[in-house]
Design an enzyme around this catalytic site. Structure first.
Site, PDB file in Angstrom:
ATOM      1  N   CYS A 113       0.796  -1.136  -0.098  1.00  0.00           N
ATOM      2  CA  CYS A 113       0.035   0.139   0.157  1.00  0.00           C
ATOM      3  C   CYS A 113       0.848   1.159  -0.152  1.00  0.00           C
ATOM      4  CB  CYS A 113      -0.987   0.017   1.160  1.00  0.00           C
ATOM      5  SG  CYS A 113      -2.101  -1.451   1.099  1.00  0.00           S
ATOM      6  N   HIS A 260      -3.579   6.690   2.070  1.00  0.00           N
ATOM      7  CA  HIS A 260      -3.941   5.452   1.553  1.00  0.00           C
ATOM      8  C   HIS A 260      -5.437   5.169   2.002  1.00  0.00           C
ATOM      9  CE1 HIS A 260      -4.127   1.763   0.187  1.00  0.00           C
ATOM     10  NE2 HIS A 260      -3.957   1.054   1.265  1.00  0.00           N
ATOM     11  N   ASN A 290     -10.089  -0.488  -1.465  1.00  0.00           N
ATOM     12  CA  ASN A 290      -8.878  -0.410  -1.385  1.00  0.00           C
ATOM     13  C   ASN A 290      -7.868  -0.687  -2.537  1.00  0.00           C
ATOM     14  OD1 ASN A 290      -5.774  -0.647  -0.729  1.00  0.00           O
ATOM     15  ND2 ASN A 290      -6.368  -1.835   1.469  1.00  0.00           N
TER      16      ASN A 290
HETATM   17  O1  UT7 Z   1      -4.366  -1.834   2.850  1.00  0.00           O
HETATM   18  C1  UT7 Z   1      -3.698  -2.518   3.893  1.00  0.00           C
HETATM   19  C2  UT7 Z   1      -3.841  -2.052   5.062  1.00  0.00           C
HETATM   20  N1  UT7 Z   1      -5.180  -2.649   5.757  1.00  0.00           N
HETATM   21  C3  UT7 Z   1      -5.962  -2.078   6.597  1.00  0.00           C
HETATM   22  O2  UT7 Z   1      -5.517  -1.097   7.110  1.00  0.00           O
HETATM   23  C4  UT7 Z   1      -7.099  -2.758   6.922  1.00  0.00           C
HETATM   24  C5  UT7 Z   1      -7.201  -2.828   8.663  1.00  0.00           C
HETATM   25  N2  UT7 Z   1      -8.256  -3.382   9.160  1.00  0.00           N
HETATM   26  C6  UT7 Z   1      -9.490  -3.159   8.869  1.00  0.00           C
HETATM   27  O3  UT7 Z   1      -9.994  -2.398   8.224  1.00  0.00           O
HETATM   28  C7  UT7 Z   1     -10.609  -3.883   9.862  1.00  0.00           C
HETATM   29  O4  UT7 Z   1      -9.905  -4.565  10.731  1.00  0.00           O
HETATM   30  C8  UT7 Z   1     -11.491  -4.663   9.137  1.00  0.00           C
HETATM   31  C9  UT7 Z   1     -12.488  -3.956   8.259  1.00  0.00           C
HETATM   32  C10 UT7 Z   1     -10.792  -5.690   8.240  1.00  0.00           C
HETATM   33  C11 UT7 Z   1     -12.489  -5.768  10.121  1.00  0.00           C
HETATM   34  O5  UT7 Z   1     -13.212  -4.490  10.873  1.00  0.00           O
HETATM   35  P1  UT7 Z   1     -13.369  -4.883  12.215  1.00  0.00           P
HETATM   36  O6  UT7 Z   1     -14.013  -4.151  13.139  1.00  0.00           O
HETATM   37  O7  UT7 Z   1     -11.876  -5.130  12.888  1.00  0.00           O
HETATM   38  O8  UT7 Z   1     -14.003  -6.347  12.254  1.00  0.00           O
HETATM   39  P2  UT7 Z   1     -13.528  -7.813  13.129  1.00  0.00           P
HETATM   40  O9  UT7 Z   1     -12.526  -8.251  12.245  1.00  0.00           O
HETATM   41  O10 UT7 Z   1     -13.433  -7.754  14.337  1.00  0.00           O
HETATM   42  O11 UT7 Z   1     -14.872  -8.922  12.683  1.00  0.00           O
HETATM   43  C12 UT7 Z   1     -15.967  -8.613  13.609  1.00  0.00           C
HETATM   44  C13 UT7 Z   1     -16.921  -9.501  12.804  1.00  0.00           C
HETATM   45  C14 UT7 Z   1     -16.476 -11.045  12.882  1.00  0.00           C
HETATM   46  O12 UT7 Z   1     -17.633 -11.909  13.336  1.00  0.00           O
HETATM   47  P3  UT7 Z   1     -17.666 -12.442  14.968  1.00  0.00           P
HETATM   48  O13 UT7 Z   1     -16.242 -13.246  15.216  1.00  0.00           O
HETATM   49  O14 UT7 Z   1     -17.775 -10.924  15.669  1.00  0.00           O
HETATM   50  O15 UT7 Z   1     -18.955 -13.224  14.895  1.00  0.00           O
HETATM   51  C15 UT7 Z   1     -16.068 -11.432  11.489  1.00  0.00           C
HETATM   52  O16 UT7 Z   1     -16.290 -12.976  11.295  1.00  0.00           O
HETATM   53  O17 UT7 Z   1     -17.297  -9.337  11.485  1.00  0.00           O
HETATM   54  C16 UT7 Z   1     -17.239 -10.553  10.774  1.00  0.00           C
HETATM   55  N3  UT7 Z   1     -16.947 -10.298   9.222  1.00  0.00           N
HETATM   56  C17 UT7 Z   1     -17.803  -9.993   8.475  1.00  0.00           C
HETATM   57  N4  UT7 Z   1     -19.263  -9.950   8.580  1.00  0.00           N
HETATM   58  C18 UT7 Z   1     -19.677  -9.695   7.403  1.00  0.00           C
HETATM   59  C19 UT7 Z   1     -15.780 -10.195   8.726  1.00  0.00           C
HETATM   60  N5  UT7 Z   1     -15.723  -9.862   7.649  1.00  0.00           N
HETATM   61  C20 UT7 Z   1     -17.062  -9.868   7.167  1.00  0.00           C
HETATM   62  C21 UT7 Z   1     -17.735  -9.385   6.176  1.00  0.00           C
HETATM   63  N6  UT7 Z   1     -19.219  -9.388   6.358  1.00  0.00           N
HETATM   64  N7  UT7 Z   1     -17.106  -8.977   4.966  1.00  0.00           N
END
Ligand code: UT7
Length: 333
Positions: A113, A260, A290
């Protein structure tokens, strides 16, 4: 020492727009989750007939046309991508042939990135030293072909989009435009928090890629989202503070901050940490997702088209991504 001037900028998004609702049909996800967690509403995924070089070529042709230069005046290409048409060589070589640039040297960099920030930094070094005069700097990604587009990969699949951005950076003797300061970093201790391990030659493997590796899904990106999220806010904010200090400029003097675009919540937190006004930041993640190394040049092209950046404005590019690697560039447009 010479100065660098951005002479022309171009961007290209492939034809297939994919909305969150489209993703609901193939993945167990929903529009509300994607919008709330990332800010993304839609992204573009290239059709099968297109490859990475096609995206890069379209963006480059626009950048060269806008620069007013003849393409024969381009004397170096730097191409940032992690989703190339082939494992080797990189997209720079394919692009050079496509543009018909004879034997002009090309350099491919893969800094994820942060790729376009690193590419701009390097291009500026070559111009300042007098080595090259007109450098085509490209950020291009066709990520949709390398992600796991099933529910198993949903934490990543919904975030990424395809696209390309390009910029012609040229020697400018007037001193009106220049790169004023830059700040680059990396921390490999976090390399496996966001990585694609295969194809790869790490110890313990028989092959860079085989059926077993694919069955384990090791050819798909893995991300520890929460760790990346926290570091992205901290490091992107700090690198902007660093570059402003190096340039001895107050944050108010920057007309446009091009961050970014990995997650709108990351950028809102960075904006809040730095105390920037809404007018100073330019977010595109809602429309494109992204697009990794292509994000900043696509944003730059849009910001120029919308009149958010004008000649003489000070702007900052800042990025954070896999590596971890991050950095920023402050320049006078
Ligand atoms: O470009 C490179 C740099 N990348 C980044 O900077 C990305 C950094 N990270 C993020 O943007 C966030 O961590 C995410 C968008 C990837 C995830 O958001 P989050 O608030 O950290 O969600 P989470 O990983 O804690 O997931 C929460 C829940 C989980 O379910 P449970 O375990 O709470 O039941 C996941 O399984 O959301 C679930 N989940 C989804 N649900 C619906 C994960 N992906 C999805 C999805 N749709 N696509």
């Amino acid at each position: 020492m010479y100065n660098s001037k951005i002479m022309g900028v171009g961007s290209y998004l492939p034809p297939n727009k994919v909305t969150n609702h489209d993703l609901e049909k193939i993945i167990d996800t929903n529009d509300e989750w994607i919008r709330q967690r990332s800010g993304i509403e839609e992204r573009y995924w290239a059709p099968k007939e297109m490859g990475t070089v096609d995206l890069a070529e379209n963006a480059s042709l626009e950048a060269i046309e806008k620069s007013g230069l003849d393409k024969s005046e381009i004397d170096f290409i730097i191409c940032a991508s992690i989703s190339n048409d082939a494992d080797i060589p990189g997209t720079g070589c394919f692009l050079q042939a496509r543009l018909g640039l004879g034997e002009v040297p090309t350099l491919d960099i893969r800094q994820q990135c942060s790729g376009f920030v690193y590419a701009t930094f390097m291009a500026n070094q070559f111009i300042e030293s007098g080595m090259y005069k007109n450098i085509l700097v490209v950020g291009v990604e066709l990520q949709s072909r390398g992600i796991n587009k099933t529910t198993e990969g949903r934490d990543i699949a919904v975030l990424f989009g395809d696209g390309a951005g390009a910029m012609v950076l040229s020697r400018d003797d007037s001193g009106d435009s220049k790169v004023i300061a830059s700040d680059l970093h990396s921390d490999g201790r976090f390399a496996k928090e966001l990585w694609i391990s295969a194809p790869g030659s790490c110890a313990g493997r028989e092959d860079r890629l085989n059926k077993e590796i694919m069955e384990n899904g090791e050819h798909f990106p893995y991300m520890n989202g929460k760790v990346v999220f926290v570091h992205a806010i901290k490091k992107m904010s700090q690198t902007v503070i660093n570059v402003l200090e190096k340039a001895k400029m107050p944050k108010e003097d920057i007309g446009c901050y091009l961050f970014h675009q990995a997650n709108l919540r990351i950028n809102q937190k960075v904006q809040e940490t730095l105390g920037l006004s809404n007018d100073q930041v330019f977010n595109t993640i809602q429309k494109y997702g992204n697009t990794t190394a292509a994000t900043i040049p696509i944003g730059l092209a849009d910001a120029l088209k919308e009149g958010k950046i004008k000649r003489g404005d000070h702007i900052i590019f800042a990025a954070f991504g896999s590596g971890f690697s991050w950095g920023s560039i402050l320049l006078k447009y």
